[in-house]
Structures are given as structure tokens and as C-alpha cells.
Design a protein around this motif. Structure first.
Motif, PDB file in Angstrom:
ATOM      1  N   ASP A 120      39.382  25.268 -20.206  1.00  0.00           N
ATOM      2  CA  ASP A 120      40.614  25.947 -20.616  1.00  0.00           C
ATOM      3  C   ASP A 120      41.220  25.319 -21.863  1.00  0.00           C
ATOM      4  OD1 ASP A 120      41.484  23.567 -19.552  1.00  0.00           O
ATOM      5  OD2 ASP A 120      42.984  24.445 -18.218  1.00  0.00           O
ATOM      6  N   GLY A 121      40.519  24.366 -22.468  1.00  0.00           N
ATOM      7  CA  GLY A 121      40.994  23.734 -23.684  1.00  0.00           C
ATOM      8  C   GLY A 121      41.833  22.494 -23.467  1.00  0.00           C
ATOM      9  N   SER A 122      42.096  22.125 -22.225  1.00  0.00           N
ATOM     10  CA  SER A 122      42.910  20.949 -21.948  1.00  0.00           C
ATOM     11  C   SER A 122      42.022  19.735 -21.684  1.00  0.00           C
ATOM     12  CB  SER A 122      43.820  21.203 -20.747  1.00  0.00           C
ATOM     13  OG  SER A 122      43.055  21.395 -19.571  1.00  0.00           O
ATOM     14  N   ARG A 123      42.659  18.561 -21.497  1.00  0.00           N
ATOM     15  CA  ARG A 123      41.978  17.300 -21.176  1.00  0.00           C
ATOM     16  C   ARG A 123      40.991  16.897 -22.270  1.00  0.00           C
ATOM     17  NH1 ARG A 123      45.644  15.721 -18.206  1.00  0.00           N
ATOM     18  NH2 ARG A 123      44.273  13.975 -17.736  1.00  0.00           N
ATOM     19  N   PHE A 124      41.362  17.118 -23.512  1.00  0.00           N
ATOM     20  CA  PHE A 124      40.511  16.814 -24.658  1.00  0.00           C
ATOM     21  C   PHE A 124      40.314  15.308 -24.828  1.00  0.00           C
ATOM     22  CE2 PHE A 124      40.530  15.440 -29.095  1.00  0.00           C
ATOM     23  CZ  PHE A 124      39.409  16.074 -29.598  1.00  0.00           C
ATOM     24  N   GLN A 125      39.079  14.894 -25.087  1.00  0.00           N
ATOM     25  CA  GLN A 125      38.782  13.497 -25.412  1.00  0.00           C
ATOM     26  C   GLN A 125      37.721  13.441 -26.515  1.00  0.00           C
ATOM     27  OE1 GLN A 125      38.643  10.442 -22.213  1.00  0.00           O
ATOM     28  NE2 GLN A 125      38.489  12.184 -20.827  1.00  0.00           N
ATOM     29  N   HIS A 126      37.956  12.573 -27.489  1.00  0.00           N
ATOM     30  CA  HIS A 126      36.980  12.301 -28.548  1.00  0.00           C
ATOM     31  C   HIS A 126      36.706  10.804 -28.497  1.00  0.00           C
ATOM     32  CE1 HIS A 126      35.994  12.406 -33.163  1.00  0.00           C
ATOM     33  NE2 HIS A 126      35.052  11.811 -32.443  1.00  0.00           N
ATOM     34  N   VAL A 127      35.509  10.431 -28.037  1.00  0.00           N
ATOM     35  CA  VAL A 127      35.196   9.030 -27.776  1.00  0.00           C
ATOM     36  C   VAL A 127      33.853   8.664 -28.395  1.00  0.00           C
ATOM     37  CG1 VAL A 127      36.571   8.952 -25.650  1.00  0.00           C
ATOM     38  CG2 VAL A 127      34.158   9.641 -25.542  1.00  0.00           C
ATOM     39  N   HIS A 128      33.526   7.369 -28.302  1.00  0.00           N
ATOM     40  CA  HIS A 128      32.316   6.869 -28.945  1.00  0.00           C
ATOM     41  C   HIS A 128      31.567   5.934 -27.999  1.00  0.00           C
ATOM     42  CE1 HIS A 128      35.189   7.943 -32.156  1.00  0.00           C
ATOM     43  NE2 HIS A 128      34.122   8.604 -32.582  1.00  0.00           N
ATOM     44  N   PRO A 129      30.580   6.451 -27.276  1.00  0.00           N
ATOM     45  CA  PRO A 129      29.783   5.607 -26.380  1.00  0.00           C
ATOM     46  C   PRO A 129      28.904   4.651 -27.171  1.00  0.00           C
ATOM     47  CG  PRO A 129      28.856   7.820 -26.508  1.00  0.00           C
ATOM     48  CD  PRO A 129      30.149   7.859 -27.275  1.00  0.00           C
ATOM     49  N   THR A 130      28.314   3.708 -26.482  1.00  0.00           N
ATOM     50  CA  THR A 130      27.390   2.762 -27.108  1.00  0.00           C
ATOM     51  C   THR A 130      25.981   3.009 -26.603  1.00  0.00           C
ATOM     52  OG1 THR A 130      27.838   1.119 -25.383  1.00  0.00           O
ATOM     53  CG2 THR A 130      29.169   1.011 -27.395  1.00  0.00           C
ATOM     54  N   MET A 131      24.991   2.665 -27.412  1.00  0.00           N
ATOM     55  CA  MET A 131      23.597   2.904 -27.070  1.00  0.00           C
ATOM     56  C   MET A 131      22.880   1.594 -26.782  1.00  0.00           C
ATOM     57  SD  MET A 131      20.585   4.773 -29.328  1.00  0.00           S
ATOM     58  CE  MET A 131      20.424   3.342 -30.417  1.00  0.00           C
ATOM     59  N   ASP A 132      22.065   1.555 -25.714  1.00  0.00           N
ATOM     60  CA  ASP A 132      21.277   0.363 -25.430  1.00  0.00           C
ATOM     61  C   ASP A 132      19.910   0.466 -26.110  1.00  0.00           C
ATOM     62  OD1 ASP A 132      19.637   2.018 -23.878  1.00  0.00           O
ATOM     63  OD2 ASP A 132      20.483   1.324 -21.970  1.00  0.00           O
ATOM     64  N   ALA A 133      19.079  -0.547 -25.921  1.00  0.00           N
ATOM     65  CA  ALA A 133      17.793  -0.606 -26.606  1.00  0.00           C
ATOM     66  C   ALA A 133      16.861   0.526 -26.203  1.00  0.00           C
ATOM     67  CB  ALA A 133      17.123  -1.954 -26.328  1.00  0.00           C
ATOM     68  N   ALA A 134      17.055   1.087 -25.016  1.00  0.00           N
ATOM     69  CA  ALA A 134      16.193   2.173 -24.546  1.00  0.00           C
ATOM     70  C   ALA A 134      16.661   3.542 -25.024  1.00  0.00           C
ATOM     71  CB  ALA A 134      16.127   2.153 -23.018  1.00  0.00           C
ATOM     72  N   GLY A 135      17.791   3.589 -25.733  1.00  0.00           N
ATOM     73  CA  GLY A 135      18.284   4.855 -26.251  1.00  0.00           C
ATOM     74  C   GLY A 135      19.278   5.570 -25.355  1.00  0.00           C
ATOM     75  N   THR A 136      19.777   4.886 -24.319  1.00  0.00           N
ATOM     76  CA  THR A 136      20.756   5.506 -23.426  1.00  0.00           C
ATOM     77  C   THR A 136      22.166   5.237 -23.928  1.00  0.00           C
ATOM     78  OG1 THR A 136      19.318   5.288 -21.486  1.00  0.00           O
ATOM     79  CG2 THR A 136      21.666   5.571 -21.076  1.00  0.00           C
ATOM     80  N   TRP A 137      22.931   6.300 -24.131  1.00  0.00           N
ATOM     81  CA  TRP A 137      24.322   6.204 -24.532  1.00  0.00           C
ATOM     82  C   TRP A 137      25.192   6.167 -23.281  1.00  0.00           C
ATOM     83  CZ3 TRP A 137      25.716   5.667 -29.593  1.00  0.00           C
ATOM     84  CH2 TRP A 137      24.752   5.997 -30.558  1.00  0.00           C
ATOM     85  N   SER A 138      26.205   5.303 -23.247  1.00  0.00           N
ATOM     86  CA  SER A 138      27.048   5.218 -22.057  1.00  0.00           C
ATOM     87  C   SER A 138      28.457   4.795 -22.426  1.00  0.00           C
ATOM     88  CB  SER A 138      26.461   4.238 -21.036  1.00  0.00           C
ATOM     89  OG  SER A 138      26.413   2.925 -21.558  1.00  0.00           O
ATOM     90  N   ILE A 139      29.405   5.156 -21.527  1.00  0.00           N
ATOM     91  CA  ILE A 139      30.799   4.802 -21.717  1.00  0.00           C
ATOM     92  C   ILE A 139      31.482   4.852 -20.353  1.00  0.00           C
ATOM     93  CG2 ILE A 139      31.506   7.199 -22.188  1.00  0.00           C
ATOM     94  CD1 ILE A 139      33.518   6.075 -24.216  1.00  0.00           C
ATOM     95  N   PRO A 140      32.387   3.915 -20.050  1.00  0.00           N
ATOM     96  CA  PRO A 140      33.119   4.010 -18.778  1.00  0.00           C
ATOM     97  C   PRO A 140      33.856   5.350 -18.691  1.00  0.00           C
ATOM     98  CG  PRO A 140      33.450   1.867 -19.791  1.00  0.00           C
ATOM     99  CD  PRO A 140      32.758   2.712 -20.823  1.00  0.00           C
TER     100      PRO A 140
END
Length: 318
Positions: free
Chosen positions: A121-141
Motif C-alpha cells: 500500500d506504499g507504507s512502511r518504506f525502508q531504504h537500507v544497505h545490507p552487507t555481503m559475505d565472501a560467499a556472495g550472501t547479502w544480509s541485514i538485521p
């Protein structure tokens, strides 16, 4: 060095995302339907409330961000908590068509990957920047505060000469009931003690000049700091689909120590008429704030009545 009232920003990529507003709890858009939309908009740019009425398209404006895949790149399933109030991790990786993970990315707007998550519905917007490990997996709490169907956009540029920007997307479903946030036209937002005003109109098929002005306690704010390689960053969602594209804005790239304000100018082009939800990120004293606006775009230069904007303000939702 203070850029003063310099109009313009180096957006390094003014992000424009288009999203649907769904009125029913738990409504899900089948990926098969998304794929169908994708086939109708096969070209892409290089890096790159109800509303009724026609949606006349502007053929030159390509629509992207409708698919899990693009060329030989695929977004893996996104892992995240499924219920509200649970602390966990949001993670994913980008794969080549052969299943191998992509681990080399070019830096764009100060980051190798931008993750935008927003409810349908357009609410709860977030623009964030996860980090990548050596295996190529991006993650963020990650933690969901409200239930609903969300769209996650992974925006990046693969490493390599002449590589173009890519936007891959996926739906995420968070269990529970919720009430969708209605949209009403609004060009002024009160956020964290700042008053942020949007001026200018958007029209389908033409370039529109817009300006965002920031003030606090009645005084102009001239201490806007660079954020993601610019003095501001804009994301817009369109009711009706979940397309996503980049528009490059005007201005020079800020240097370390530069500040700007109170007015930031940029240009935007939207592909159709309809209602757009705009999110403007700006940074002051090291803290990023997000102002939200709702505007209607008309076709052929027929812009919305200025009375629609009124003096409406909001601090959450629309």
C-alpha cells in the motif's frame, strides 16, 4: 564549503520505484502476473486514496524492476522473518543463470547494493544497505513491525566494463491482519521537526522540474549533507504496478564537507498518468530523514489542480 541555495543535486541516480496500493489484507500478486508485465516492458534504461482515469503510456519510458531475473542474473529467494515483532535476518544472493553466486559489484551512489522494501500500500518504506559475505550472501538485521505483502527491490550494478544497472525484485509476505494506508494528495510533510515541501508538477511523457525545500522552526535549512553521493535521494511508487526505474537528476556531485539547501532541485519523467507516492531521503547532522509526498500525474501536460495539494501534512503512512 556551503552550496547555499544552489538548486540541483547530483543524484547519481534519482531512484523512481512504482508500486501498487492493495486494499485487502494479505493480497498477493502472483509472480506469473509479474512475469507477464515484464514481457510487456522488455527494454530497460542504461543504469540505470483511490485514483481513477486513464493510464496513457509514454513509449520512450522503459519499465523495469518487475522480475526476479534480468538477462543472466537471478535473485535468490529472500529469507526473512514471517511474523511481526520477531528479530531476525533478511538475506539473499544474486546468481548467474548457472546458479553460481555473483560476488563482484560496482559501487553506485556510495554503495554496491541498495535494498528498498515497501509494503504493497506504499507504507512502511525502508531504504537500507545490507552487507555481503565472501560467499556472495547479502544480509541485514530485520524486524517487521506490521503485517502485509511487501516488495523488496535489489538495485545494483555488476562489476565489469560497460555494465548496466540491474533491479531485481521479489514479494515477501508477513503473516497477520493489517489495515491499508489510504493515499491523499499531499505536498508538505512534517518529519522529525522538519517541514519539507514539494513544488512542481509531473506529467506523463515529459520531463518535469521539481524542487524540494527543507525548513525547521520556520527557518531555512542550509546544512543538508551529502547522502549516497547527493544532497538527497528520491524514491517514488506508482499505484497500479510494481515497476522500478532510474532517472538521473541535475547538479554536481558534492564533495566532502559540502552542504546545501534549503532547496534541492531535480527533474523526473513518469511513463503514465496516475498517482505517485514520493519519498525524499535527506541528511542533517549525520541523521537521515524521510519525507513523503503524494502527487497525481496527468498526460500531455495536464497537471493536477494546485488545490489538491492543500496544506495536508503527515508523519506516518499517507
Amino acid at each position: 564549503m556551503n552550496a547555499g541555495t544552489r538548486l540541483g543535486l547530483y543524484a547519481g541516480g534519482l531512484v523512481v520505484a512504482f508500486g501498487a496500493a492493495f486494499g485487502l489484507s494479505g493480497l498477493i500478486v502472483p509472480e506469473s502476473l509479474v512475469a507477464g508485465w515484464t514481457e510487456q516492458s522488455s527494454t530497460r534504461p542504461s543504469h540505470g486514496g483511490e485514483h481513477t482515469g486513464s493510464t496513457t503510456a509514454a513509449p520512450a519510458q522503459a519499465l523495469t524492476g518487475l522480475s526476479l531475473s534480468d538477462a543472466d542474473l537471478v535473485l535468490s529467494p529472500v529469507a526473512a522473518p514471517r511474523v511481526i515483532g520477531e528479530d531476525g535476518t533478511l538475506s539473499f544472493h544474486v546468481e548467474h543463470a548457472d546458479g553460481t553466486a555473483v560476488t563482484d559489484f560496482a559501487e553506485e551512489h556510495d554503495k554496491e547494493l541498495h535494498l528498498i522494501v515497501v509494503r504493497s500500500d506504499g507504507s512502511r518504506f525502508q531504504h537500507v544497505h545490507p552487507t555481503m559475505d565472501a560467499a556472495g550472501t547479502w544480509s541485514i538485521p530485520w524486524r517487521w513491525d506490521e503485517a502485509g505483502t511487501y516488495r523488496a527491490f535489489a538495485d545494483f550494478t555488476p562489476a565489469g566494463e560497460d555494465a548496466s544497472g540491474v533491479t531485481l525484485t521479489q514479494l515477501l509476505h508477513v503473516d497477520g491482519q493489517f489495515t491499508s494506508a489510504p493515499t491523499e494528495a499531499s505536498r508538505v510533510d512534517e518529519v522529525d521537526g522538519f517541514t519539507v515541501t514539494l513544488e512542481g508538477d509531473v506529467a506523463a511523457g515529459s520531463t518535469s522540474e521539481l524542487a524540494v525545500t527543507v525548513s525547521r522552526d520556520g527557518e531555512s535549512v542550509t546544512a543538508l549533507e551529502p547522502y549516497l553521493g547527493a544532497f538527497g535521494h528520491l524514491v517514488a511508487l506508482r499505484e497500479g504496478d510494481l515497476a522500478y526505474l532510474h532517472v538521473h537528476a541535475e547538479g554536481d556531485e558534492p564533495q566532502a564537507g559540502d552542504t546545501a539547501g534549503p532547496t534541492i532541485g531535480f527533474s523526473a519523467e513518469v511513463p503514465t498518468d496516475g498517482r505517485y507516492l514520493l519519498y525524499f531521503d535527506f541528511q542533517v547532522d549525520g541523521t537521515v530523514h524521510t519525507a513523503e509526498f503524494v502527487v497525481d500525474a496527468a498526460h500531455g501536460g495536464d497537471v493536477e489542480d494546485s488545490d489538491d495539494s492543500g496544506d495536508q501534512t503527515h508523519s506516518d503512512g499517507h
